[in-house]
Enzyme design. Structure first.
Site, PDB file in Angstrom:
ATOM      1  N   GLU A 143       6.146  -6.601   1.400  1.00 43.95           N
ATOM      2  CA  GLU A 143       5.925  -7.816   0.766  1.00 43.95           C
ATOM      3  C   GLU A 143       6.503  -7.879  -0.622  1.00 43.95           C
ATOM      4  OE1 GLU A 143       1.549  -7.577   0.776  1.00 43.95           O
ATOM      5  OE2 GLU A 143       1.346  -8.323   2.551  1.00 43.95           O
ATOM      6  N   GLU A 296       1.070  -7.880  10.101  1.00 44.68           N
ATOM      7  CA  GLU A 296      -0.020  -7.443   9.712  1.00 44.68           C
ATOM      8  C   GLU A 296      -1.020  -8.446   9.518  1.00 44.68           C
ATOM      9  OE1 GLU A 296      -0.325  -6.016   5.544  1.00 44.68           O
ATOM     10  OE2 GLU A 296       1.624  -4.771   5.700  1.00 44.68           O
TER      11      GLU A 296
HETATM   12  C1  GAL Z   1      -1.007  -6.398   2.675  1.00 42.31           C
HETATM   13  C2  GAL Z   1      -0.116  -4.932   2.387  1.00 42.31           C
HETATM   14  C3  GAL Z   1      -0.891  -3.835   3.166  1.00 42.31           C
HETATM   15  C4  GAL Z   1      -2.402  -3.846   2.554  1.00 42.31           C
HETATM   16  C5  GAL Z   1      -2.912  -5.032   2.951  1.00 42.31           C
HETATM   17  C6  GAL Z   1      -4.494  -5.234   2.799  1.00 42.31           C
HETATM   18  O1  GAL Z   1      -0.919  -7.476   2.214  1.00 42.31           O
HETATM   19  O2  GAL Z   1       1.125  -5.265   2.830  1.00 42.31           O
HETATM   20  O3  GAL Z   1      -0.229  -2.718   2.489  1.00 42.31           O
HETATM   21  O4  GAL Z   1      -2.599  -3.896   1.301  1.00 42.31           O
HETATM   22  O5  GAL Z   1      -2.528  -6.302   2.523  1.00 42.31           O
HETATM   23  O6  GAL Z   1      -4.979  -6.509   3.295  1.00 42.31           O
END
Ligand code: GAL
Length: 652
Positions: A143, A296
């Site tokens: 990110e 994710e």
């Molecule tokens: C994302 C991040 C992850 C984790 C997740 C939690 O933005 O890439 O590592 O922190 O959020 O929601």
């Protein structure tokens, strides 16, 4: 194969848990694990001393279990030793405070020491794993988006500005530095936006964000080139994240990743989560030119502003398949196993603190099976091009975050999401186009342009040609106002679109939050009004009362073979949905499937129709012909019955 799995952090667990992980992953039908995202201090415990033994075992074990790996470079979280050795590579905020380690994302992407260390650890990983049989893709960093305003950044910013503007006169003009005595006579005088007495220069802020986007990209490219050289056959990506603080122009980055990968976390615990999921999927598909990957999302959690909300049974499945229906190459999560400690210790996971004997793991097992049976049926098939497109423009978002605008609550993503939501509720499939990135507006029957505040002459010309050739263009207020460097287009709003729309706006009337007013056609609106003069357009609806009573609110301009509508106000969700649906009908746009009852979402991908029942009651959906349940192979006849909270994938 569809990718199913997610962030996997074996470095947080002892060997016996890692053994169990592979057993459980197989049970759930996991096909991929993202490994190593934040593992730098485990991989390089001391400068130049590497420990790859544990990662060797993890990759081998996953490979033996038939699970592929998205191997991450750990550069989003440099270890404490790096921080202490290179304080100059730690980020400095607008207030001049330099951060230290203790969280993550603590680095300055312009700092030579950081860039060198990032390249080196990427090269070490490439050397060791580029030909590992488990390797499915490289996941660079995590990110991109953390910014810094230190002196090194300032130097890099100046070089970027010199390249962009060529000479100081041009920059002074573009930034309107004659305002408040900001004229620069030497490049060295220019700073990144830092704490100022009052409002900063909006053009400077915008250029800084564009610079950051390019600077992050060059950090990504450093690593990508190292990884590519080690094995050109392995796809390379990084996970895009959305957010007002993220200075990454994803539409402009997309060409540099082999597969657009997106993280998405809806933040509305109610029906809004389904609408956000659809929005994110459509936008990501636009960036990816048809294909993308959900890298994710949270398995069992919607993180509203104040509290965590556990997903109702079936919601994990519907959301996950929703992304797949909209073109994702799979469904991946943060994270595989819920951690015992650390900053995100209660963030949900496929294997929660309760262990596999839990609703979320059981649902994951079912989902894994479903994805396995759908994989061959969606292989190579993207959703068909929609007949409607929405515009998305990161620089317009950034520009509308400035101070000194006519209202403090202007909300670029909110306006685009609202238009998407309106179309979603009318069961109309939507694509995205990116003005300024490409002038190709495709063969859309209708294009909706919310809050496109900045627009170049070329981008505006593309819309003009589109309408002339028969397109239906719907332009919302706050569009066409300024040139790409934020200089206002004179002669009346909406500047660049005045001619196509056949209107001239001479005054804005922002309204306080919560105000609602009626238009002559019964529509309701709030937040914003304008004094519109028609110049060729006809009035579709006018303001019903108040100081603008009788003045045009919505107009239409027949122009060439097409039509251009102007919305000078913020319609409510219902009114906007009604208006867009009627324009879509006139434009000849067809729903994905007619006669679908309201809580059911329908998405087509290749030969499959995905039906999601977001309501509670069972719904009957008329199919275009006899259908087959694509998961079970069972005949469905010509009406599909979808349980409340359930889904059905139909091959027709
Ligand atoms: C994302 C991040 C992850 C984790 C997740 C939690 O933005 O890439 O590592 O922190 O959020 O929601």
């Amino acid at each position: 194969m569809l990718f199913f799995g997610g962030d996997y952090n074996p470095e947080q667990w002892p060997e016996e848990v890692r053994d169990e992980d592979v057993v459980l992953m197989r049970q759930a039908g996991v096909t991929i694990a993202t490994v190593g995202v934040f593992a730098w201090s485990n991989l390089e415990p001391e400068p130049g001393r590497y420990d790859f033994g544990w990662l060797d075992r993890v990759l081998d074990r996953l490979h033996d279990g038939g699970i592929r790996v998205a191997l991450a470079t750990p550069t989003a979280s440099p270890p404490p030793w790096f921080t202490l050795a290179h304080p100059e590579a730690m980020p400095v905020g607008a207030d001049g405070v330099r951060l230290t380690h203790g969280s993550r994302d603590t680095y300055c992407v312009s700092a030579p020491a950081y860039r060198e260390a990032a390249r080196t650890i990427a090269a070490k990983l490439a050397e060791r794993y580029a030909r590992h049989p488990a390797l499915a893709m490289w996941h660079v960093h995590n990110e991109y988006g953390t910014d810094c305003r230190c002196d090194t950044t300032a130097s890099a910013f100046r070089l970027w500005l010199e390249k962009k503007h060529g000479d100081l006169d041009t920059l002074n003009e573009a930034w309107t530095t004659a305002f408040w005595s900001q004229r620069y006579s030497d490049w060295a005088q220019i700073m990144p936006p830092r704490a100022t007495q009052y409002l900063p220069n909006p053009a400077q802020v915008l250029d800084f964000r564009r610079f950051l986007s390019d600077e992050f990209l060059s950090g990504y490219l450093d690593q990508r080139d190292v990884l590519r050289a080690a094995n050109p056959d392995v796809p390379i990506t990084t996970n895009f994240v959305q957010g007002g603080w993220v200075s990454v122009d994803h539409a402009r980055w997309a060409a540099e990743v082999d597969l657009v990968a997106v993280d998405h976390y809806p933040d509305d615990a109610g029906a809004g989560a389904e609408e956000e999921t659809a929005f994110a999927g459509d936008l990501a598909r636009g960036w990816g030119g048809g294909s993308w990957l959900l890298m994710e999302t949270a398995p069992n959690l919607i993180y509203t502003r104040a509290r965590m909300h556990a997903k109702e049974p079936g919601r994990l499945t519907r959301h996950s398949l929703g992304y797949v229906a909209r073109g994702s190459a799979g469904a991946m999560y943060f994270q595989w196993r819920q951690p015992r400690g650390g900053a995100e210790l209660f963030h949900s996971a496929l294997v929660p603190h309760a262990g596999p004997d839990s609703p979320v793991f059981r649902e994951a097992v079912g989902l894994g099976r479903t994805l396995k049976s759908l994989a061959p049926q969606v292989a190579g098939a993207a959703p068909p091009a929609a007949q409607i497109a929405l515009t998305w423009d990161a620089p317009s978002w950034w520009a509308l975050q400035a101070g000194g605008l006519p209202a403090a609550d202007l909300d670029y993503p909110g306006a685009v999401r609202q238009a998407h939501r309106a179309l979603f509720r009318s069961k109309l499939q939507t694509d995205f186009v990116f003005p300024g990135v490409s002038t190709d507006l495709g063969n859309y029957r209708m294009i909706v342009v919310p809050h496109l505040y900045l627009v170049s002459d070329e981008a505006a010309a593309a819309f003009r040609d589109y309408v002339a050739a028969g397109g239906h263009l719907v332009v919302g207020y706050l569009s066409g106002i300024a040139e790409p460097d934020t200089r206002i287009r004179l002669g009346g709003y909406p500047g660049a679109f005045r001619e196509i729309l056949g209107v001239r706006v001479v005054e804005w009337h922002p309204r306080p939050p919560g105000t609602e007013f009626a238009l002559s056609d019964g529509s309701l609106a709030g937040r914003w009004q304008e004094r519109v003069e028609t110049a060729g357009a006809s009035t579709v609806a006018s303001y019903a009362d108040g100081v603008l009573a009788g003045a045009p609110a919505i107009t239409r301009h027949r122009c060439g073979a097409g039509s251009a509508w102007y919305l000078s106000t913020a319609l409510t969700d219902d009114s906007l949905a009604r208006l867009l649906a009627s324009i879509a009908a006139e434009a000849g746009v067809e729903p994905v499937l007619p006669g679908v009852p309201s809580p059911v979402e329908v998405v087509r991908r290749g030969p499959l129709l995905f039906l999601f029942n977001h309501g509670i009651a069972t719904a009957a959906v008329p199919l275009p012909g006899p259908g087959v349940n694509a998961v079970t192979g069972r005949d469905l006849g010509s009406v599909a019955t979808v349980q409340g909270g359930g889904f059905l994938v139909v091959r027709v």
